[in-house]
Design an enzyme around this catalytic site. Sequence first.
Site, PDB file in Angstrom:
ATOM      1  N   SER A   1       0.846  -1.144   0.019  1.00  0.00           N
ATOM      2  CA  SER A   1       0.039  -0.020   0.087  1.00  0.00           C
ATOM      3  C   SER A   1       0.854   1.205  -0.044  1.00  0.00           C
ATOM      4  O   SER A   1       0.195   2.301  -0.358  1.00  0.00           O
ATOM      5  CB  SER A   1      -1.060  -0.183   1.277  1.00  0.00           C
TER       6      SER A   1
ATOM      7  N   HIS B   1      -5.451  -3.665  -2.650  1.00  0.00           N
ATOM      8  CA  HIS B   1      -4.971  -2.531  -3.461  1.00  0.00           C
ATOM      9  C   HIS B   1      -4.947  -3.217  -5.073  1.00  0.00           C
ATOM     10  O   HIS B   1      -4.446  -2.530  -5.965  1.00  0.00           O
ATOM     11  CB  HIS B   1      -3.798  -1.703  -3.186  1.00  0.00           C
TER      12      HIS B   1
ATOM     13  N   LYS C   1     -12.139   0.028  -1.091  1.00  0.00           N
ATOM     14  CA  LYS C   1     -11.324   0.881  -2.134  1.00  0.00           C
ATOM     15  C   LYS C   1     -11.837   0.861  -3.469  1.00  0.00           C
ATOM     16  O   LYS C   1     -12.654   1.520  -3.910  1.00  0.00           O
ATOM     17  CB  LYS C   1      -9.871   0.263  -1.839  1.00  0.00           C
TER      18      LYS C   1
END
Length: 389
Positions: free
Chosen positions: A180, A208, A239
């Site tokens: 990240s 991610h 996300k």
Amino acid sequence: MTTQAWDLDADLAALDAAHLLRKRRVVERYDGARLTVDGRAMLAFCSNDYLGLAQHPAIVAAARDGAARWGLGATASPLVCGHSAAHEALERELAAFVGMPRALYFYAGFPANVGIVPALVGRGDAVFSDALNHACLIDGARLSRAELGVYAHADVAALGRLLAASPARRKLVITDAVFSMDGAIAPLREMLELCEEHDALLLIDDAHGFGVLGPEGRGTAAMLGLRSPHLVYMATLGKAAGVAGAFVAGEASTVEWIMQRARSYIFATAAPALIAEALRASVKVIAEESWRREHLQALVARLREGCARALPAGWRLVPSSTPIQPIVIGDNATTLAAMAALWQQGLWVPAIRPPTVPEGTARLRVSLSAAHSLDDVDRLIRALAALAG
């Protein structure tokens, strides 16, 4: 609070002196990558909303319809009466999306890993962790009480030595898929081969990568074509998916065991069913709107090209093909000053400092989103160039 044992004011002052004191901003309005903060319009490069889905009309409508059907709270833990037909459908659809037999939905990403790792290993077992893993993986490993082996970042050879030397009956390797704070992708293919050789499980956290990488955004494992009963796949849904929660997927027996043993799943109230309905809509959008990933790649290329000529001397853009584009500055104070200078220009780019990153590697973490335009990226490049003087 100030007593002889609890002089927290002094402790806070020490954090501030080391440029490590964190401060919260209050966002008053969201409009894609444009936020209103303390009455001021800001162009944000700090969000993990990589596909720009947090305000997608179809997903908002699904949440609204879900609220009308299910109400708000789930009222109980999933193993009591908090697991609705919406949650059940979401889990089936997530499993199919990532190409695995079964999935289990958690209300958030941090408690997912804090629950998954101790469910899989305990006393007498061994867990092996990348030195730069996210805090939730680290805390999960600590809570498991398994023997912990930490290997240097992405060092497959070091991991192999640890696995070969371990006498533990059960072995678990844990890693971020996309790290990240630097956007690097772990050497997952080589790691999975090691796990198969040593009869270990590989838990990857694709927070991610899910939605961003792989065919139709199916994630890092799909991008690399990884399939194995030794693979346990976890990803977050707040996300790129633009909503909230997380899930773990893998062999049916593995997921069933996690459901039976993960304390953060068993003893927590379930997420509202309206969130599950929103996520079902999000998974469809991720698969169908491929232009968002294509646009993201164009933004990444534009930023990297511009930074190659714009960054001040001594600043370094970390190699990354993902929406995470960190600029390492090094010194905490200088990094905070850079963030403040960009803020004055209406650009929100967060300064990331230890302990989130190693000492001496403080950085600006630029996060790109499909909600950005090429002109937005050009504006950031001009602002960074101005910092060079």
